[in-house]
Motif scaffolding. Sequence first.
Motif, PDB file in Angstrom:
ATOM      1  N   ARG A 193       0.742  -1.019  -0.084  1.00 14.76           N
ATOM      2  CA  ARG A 193      -0.018  -0.062   0.047  1.00 14.76           C
ATOM      3  C   ARG A 193       0.731   1.318   0.166  1.00 14.76           C
ATOM      4  NH1 ARG A 193      -3.087  -1.298   3.826  1.00 14.76           N
ATOM      5  NH2 ARG A 193      -1.963  -0.461   5.538  1.00 14.76           N
ATOM      6  N   GLU A 194       2.085   1.189   0.766  1.00 17.45           N
ATOM      7  CA  GLU A 194       2.982   2.521   0.698  1.00 17.45           C
ATOM      8  C   GLU A 194       3.612   2.552  -0.519  1.00 17.45           C
ATOM      9  OE1 GLU A 194       5.120   3.700   3.912  1.00 17.45           O
ATOM     10  OE2 GLU A 194       3.964   2.450   5.518  1.00 17.45           O
ATOM     11  N   LEU A 195       3.725   1.393  -1.407  1.00 21.52           N
ATOM     12  CA  LEU A 195       4.509   1.759  -2.692  1.00 21.52           C
ATOM     13  C   LEU A 195       3.738   1.867  -3.705  1.00 21.52           C
ATOM     14  CD1 LEU A 195       6.973  -1.440  -2.251  1.00 21.52           C
ATOM     15  CD2 LEU A 195       7.513   1.048  -2.301  1.00 21.52           C
ATOM     16  N   THR A 196       2.170   1.864  -3.340  1.00 21.37           N
ATOM     17  CA  THR A 196       1.132   1.788  -4.261  1.00 21.37           C
ATOM     18  C   THR A 196       1.421   3.213  -5.342  1.00 21.37           C
ATOM     19  OG1 THR A 196      -0.419   0.675  -3.443  1.00 21.37           O
ATOM     20  CG2 THR A 196      -1.014   2.198  -4.944  1.00 21.37           C
ATOM     21  N   PRO A 197       1.708   4.424  -4.707  1.00 23.02           N
ATOM     22  CA  PRO A 197       1.747   5.736  -5.613  1.00 23.02           C
ATOM     23  C   PRO A 197       3.174   5.570  -6.460  1.00 23.02           C
ATOM     24  CG  PRO A 197       1.566   6.134  -3.189  1.00 23.02           C
ATOM     25  CD  PRO A 197       1.721   4.573  -3.379  1.00 23.02           C
ATOM     26  N   PHE A 198       3.816   4.375  -6.374  1.00 19.04           N
ATOM     27  CA  PHE A 198       5.049   4.618  -7.121  1.00 19.04           C
ATOM     28  C   PHE A 198       5.024   3.456  -8.021  1.00 19.04           C
ATOM     29  CE2 PHE A 198       6.043   6.169  -3.138  1.00 19.04           C
ATOM     30  CZ  PHE A 198       6.634   7.715  -3.264  1.00 19.04           C
ATOM     31  N   ASN A 199       3.724   2.921  -8.361  1.00 22.67           N
ATOM     32  CA  ASN A 199       3.743   1.697  -9.392  1.00 22.67           C
ATOM     33  C   ASN A 199       4.460   1.869 -10.736  1.00 22.67           C
ATOM     34  OD1 ASN A 199       2.296   0.326  -7.502  1.00 22.67           O
ATOM     35  ND2 ASN A 199       0.259   0.917  -8.380  1.00 22.67           N
ATOM     36  N   ARG A 200       4.425   3.071 -11.151  1.00 17.76           N
ATOM     37  CA  ARG A 200       5.309   3.204 -12.604  1.00 17.76           C
ATOM     38  C   ARG A 200       6.593   3.024 -12.284  1.00 17.76           C
ATOM     39  NH1 ARG A 200       7.236   7.883 -14.965  1.00 17.76           N
ATOM     40  NH2 ARG A 200       7.733   9.495 -13.667  1.00 17.76           N
ATOM     41  N   LEU A 201       7.140   3.330 -11.170  1.00 15.39           N
ATOM     42  CA  LEU A 201       8.694   2.915 -11.143  1.00 15.39           C
ATOM     43  C   LEU A 201       8.879   1.596 -10.758  1.00 15.39           C
ATOM     44  CD1 LEU A 201       9.879   5.934  -8.579  1.00 15.39           C
ATOM     45  CD2 LEU A 201       9.539   5.857 -11.086  1.00 15.39           C
ATOM     46  N   GLU A 202       8.040   0.866  -9.986  1.00 13.15           N
ATOM     47  CA  GLU A 202       7.967  -0.579  -9.902  1.00 13.15           C
ATOM     48  C   GLU A 202       8.063  -1.338 -11.049  1.00 13.15           C
ATOM     49  OE1 GLU A 202       7.863  -2.640  -6.379  1.00 13.15           O
ATOM     50  OE2 GLU A 202       9.197  -0.980  -6.316  1.00 13.15           O
ATOM     51  N   SER A 203       7.319  -0.848 -12.081  1.00 16.40           N
ATOM     52  CA  SER A 203       6.994  -1.424 -13.347  1.00 16.40           C
ATOM     53  C   SER A 203       7.736  -1.077 -14.415  1.00 16.40           C
ATOM     54  CB  SER A 203       5.629  -1.481 -13.591  1.00 16.40           C
ATOM     55  OG  SER A 203       5.036  -0.116 -13.724  1.00 16.40           O
ATOM     56  N   GLY A 204       8.705  -0.084 -13.971  1.00 20.79           N
ATOM     57  CA  GLY A 204       9.546   0.406 -15.283  1.00 20.79           C
ATOM     58  C   GLY A 204       9.154   1.243 -16.139  1.00 20.79           C
ATOM     59  N   ARG A 205       7.690   1.750 -15.946  1.00 14.85           N
ATOM     60  CA  ARG A 205       7.311   2.789 -16.812  1.00 14.85           C
ATOM     61  C   ARG A 205       7.741   4.173 -16.746  1.00 14.85           C
ATOM     62  NH1 ARG A 205       2.668   0.289 -14.817  1.00 14.85           N
ATOM     63  NH2 ARG A 205       1.944   2.154 -13.931  1.00 14.85           N
ATOM     64  N   PHE A 206       8.976   4.422 -16.944  1.00 12.37           N
ATOM     65  CA  PHE A 206       9.357   5.916 -16.850  1.00 12.37           C
ATOM     66  C   PHE A 206      10.898   5.948 -17.687  1.00 12.37           C
ATOM     67  CE2 PHE A 206      11.733   3.163 -13.510  1.00 12.37           C
ATOM     68  CZ  PHE A 206      13.099   3.780 -13.665  1.00 12.37           C
ATOM     69  N   THR A 207      11.107   7.050 -17.808  1.00 16.21           N
ATOM     70  CA  THR A 207      12.280   7.428 -18.678  1.00 16.21           C
ATOM     71  C   THR A 207      13.455   7.658 -17.748  1.00 16.21           C
ATOM     72  OG1 THR A 207      11.069   8.077 -20.864  1.00 16.21           O
ATOM     73  CG2 THR A 207      13.485   8.722 -20.505  1.00 16.21           C
ATOM     74  N   PRO A 208      14.412   7.304 -17.637  1.00 16.30           N
ATOM     75  CA  PRO A 208      15.721   7.496 -16.552  1.00 16.30           C
ATOM     76  C   PRO A 208      16.140   8.869 -16.983  1.00 16.30           C
ATOM     77  CG  PRO A 208      15.960   5.365 -17.529  1.00 16.30           C
ATOM     78  CD  PRO A 208      14.887   5.843 -18.472  1.00 16.30           C
ATOM     79  N   THR A 209      16.719   9.666 -16.127  1.00 20.26           N
ATOM     80  CA  THR A 209      17.418  10.796 -16.275  1.00 20.26           C
ATOM     81  C   THR A 209      18.673  10.768 -15.720  1.00 20.26           C
ATOM     82  OG1 THR A 209      16.302  11.745 -14.248  1.00 20.26           O
ATOM     83  CG2 THR A 209      15.218  11.860 -16.301  1.00 20.26           C
ATOM     84  N   ALA A 210      19.722  11.497 -16.043  1.00 18.72           N
ATOM     85  CA  ALA A 210      21.039  11.542 -15.470  1.00 18.72           C
ATOM     86  C   ALA A 210      21.033  11.773 -14.057  1.00 18.72           C
ATOM     87  CB  ALA A 210      22.080  12.419 -16.269  1.00 18.72           C
ATOM     88  N   GLU A 211      20.040  12.761 -13.796  1.00 18.88           N
ATOM     89  CA  GLU A 211      20.035  13.377 -12.351  1.00 18.88           C
ATOM     90  C   GLU A 211      19.643  11.987 -11.392  1.00 18.88           C
ATOM     91  OE1 GLU A 211      19.443  16.432 -15.059  1.00 18.88           O
ATOM     92  OE2 GLU A 211      18.462  14.841 -14.524  1.00 18.88           O
ATOM     93  N   VAL A 212      18.701  11.370 -11.517  1.00 19.16           N
ATOM     94  CA  VAL A 212      18.003  10.224 -10.951  1.00 19.16           C
ATOM     95  C   VAL A 212      19.149   9.178 -10.791  1.00 19.16           C
ATOM     96  CG1 VAL A 212      16.382   8.593 -10.619  1.00 19.16           C
ATOM     97  CG2 VAL A 212      15.810  10.830 -11.115  1.00 19.16           C
ATOM     98  N   THR A 213      19.805   9.022 -12.068  1.00 18.68           N
ATOM     99  CA  THR A 213      20.717   7.717 -12.073  1.00 18.68           C
ATOM    100  C   THR A 213      21.817   7.950 -11.115  1.00 18.68           C
ATOM    101  OG1 THR A 213      19.835   7.195 -14.372  1.00 18.68           O
ATOM    102  CG2 THR A 213      22.285   6.735 -13.588  1.00 18.68           C
ATOM    103  N   ALA A 214      22.589   9.334 -11.255  1.00 19.31           N
ATOM    104  CA  ALA A 214      23.624   9.507 -10.271  1.00 19.31           C
ATOM    105  C   ALA A 214      23.257   9.505  -8.920  1.00 19.31           C
ATOM    106  CB  ALA A 214      24.153  11.153 -10.614  1.00 19.31           C
ATOM    107  N   TRP A 215      21.834  10.090  -8.592  1.00 16.92           N
ATOM    108  CA  TRP A 215      21.428   9.947  -7.196  1.00 16.92           C
ATOM    109  C   TRP A 215      21.199   8.438  -6.582  1.00 16.92           C
ATOM    110  CZ3 TRP A 215      16.658   7.895  -5.242  1.00 16.92           C
ATOM    111  CH2 TRP A 215      16.411   8.365  -3.807  1.00 16.92           C
ATOM    112  N   SER A 216      20.536   7.536  -7.635  1.00 16.90           N
ATOM    113  CA  SER A 216      20.196   6.221  -7.075  1.00 16.90           C
ATOM    114  C   SER A 216      21.620   5.390  -6.979  1.00 16.90           C
ATOM    115  CB  SER A 216      19.492   5.578  -8.148  1.00 16.90           C
ATOM    116  OG  SER A 216      20.030   5.427  -9.394  1.00 16.90           O
TER     117      SER A 216
END
Length: 367
Positions: A193-216
């Motif tokens: 339930r706490e991860l539900t707002p991030f379903n698109r990240l869990e399923s990979g439905r996003f475009t990576p960015t350099a900023e987020v990649t470096a941060w992660s």
Amino acid sequence: MNIIMSYLNTMFSAYPQTPRLLEAKAELHGMMEDAYTSLIAEGRSENEAVGQVISDFGNLAEVAPELGITSELGIAAGSPAAAAPTVAPAAGAPAGGAAAAGIPAAARPTQPADPPVTIAEASGYADAHERTRYRTAIAIALFVISPAKLIWLTSAASEGVIPLASGPATLIGVFALLLLVAVGVMLLISSARELTPFNRLESGRFTPTAEVTAWSRELAQRHERSRIRALQIAVLLWILSPAPLLTAALLNDSPTKGTWVASGVVALLLVVAIGLLVLLPTAWAHTVAEKLDRRGPAPQAEDDDPHSIVGVIASFYWPLLTAIYLGWSFIGDAWGQSWVLWPIGAVLFGAIAAGGGAWESYRRARR
């Protein structure tokens, strides 16, 4: 902090390292660190604070006038487009994008269907994983130990160790198993339930960015030492976990040997569960980084690779388990009890496979 510095390095990497830009980079770093400290003092979590700071200061074109480096950025870029936000190209893409590569506008690829992930979204996703890490670990540990009471009560009742008939003992054991499974499922539902707002990240439905990649990547690296230490402890526990069962099966000749063997099975399950409780809570940052840092097609499955750790273990694990089963059954005339090796062996192999897979992921990340 390191995440902010890594982001700044990415943001300034497209420009020459002139003395003025280096000075501006240091000035911006100080501003971001001050903002980060203020947010932490307000009670924000570390991930939330970093996400907010990068969101506020992460567009170099917007802060360039305040830093007095507008002309430097224009000269570096060689066109008025320097005022646009700075985004590092994707891995393998030509520097400068489609225009720099001389591709006509009509032939340029269309925008990706999936929207890019933002720092704020990524930090919220990481916070959700960090908050739920213990719930997930406890749930999986409960699943592992759920049959323990059923195994022990059934054996103890059949040998008269406890004043219960086999029927009531089995019934109590089944109820205990169902209760533990139910608690584990409730914990997993709570985590989901706490991860539900991030379903698109869990399923990979996003475009990576350099900023987020470096941060992660920086987030995972910061927690990697504790994860590897926990992995070492967990694997050691899993390797030693059959010791109580083997001791009870091979060195015990008492009339209640079946109960002692059942106790060994219970001890094995408990040790495997402890190993999971040690490892799983430390793997949340690595999981987040793997989800957000998509650098190419999915690698070959570990079980399909004959040279993987899991493949090597599997090549001797099941033959060894079969030999133990046959030896115990024939030598001890224990066909009625030796069957427990198979469900316990399956649980143990699953735990070893999880540890081996985590180690393989770490090894690939270090390449």
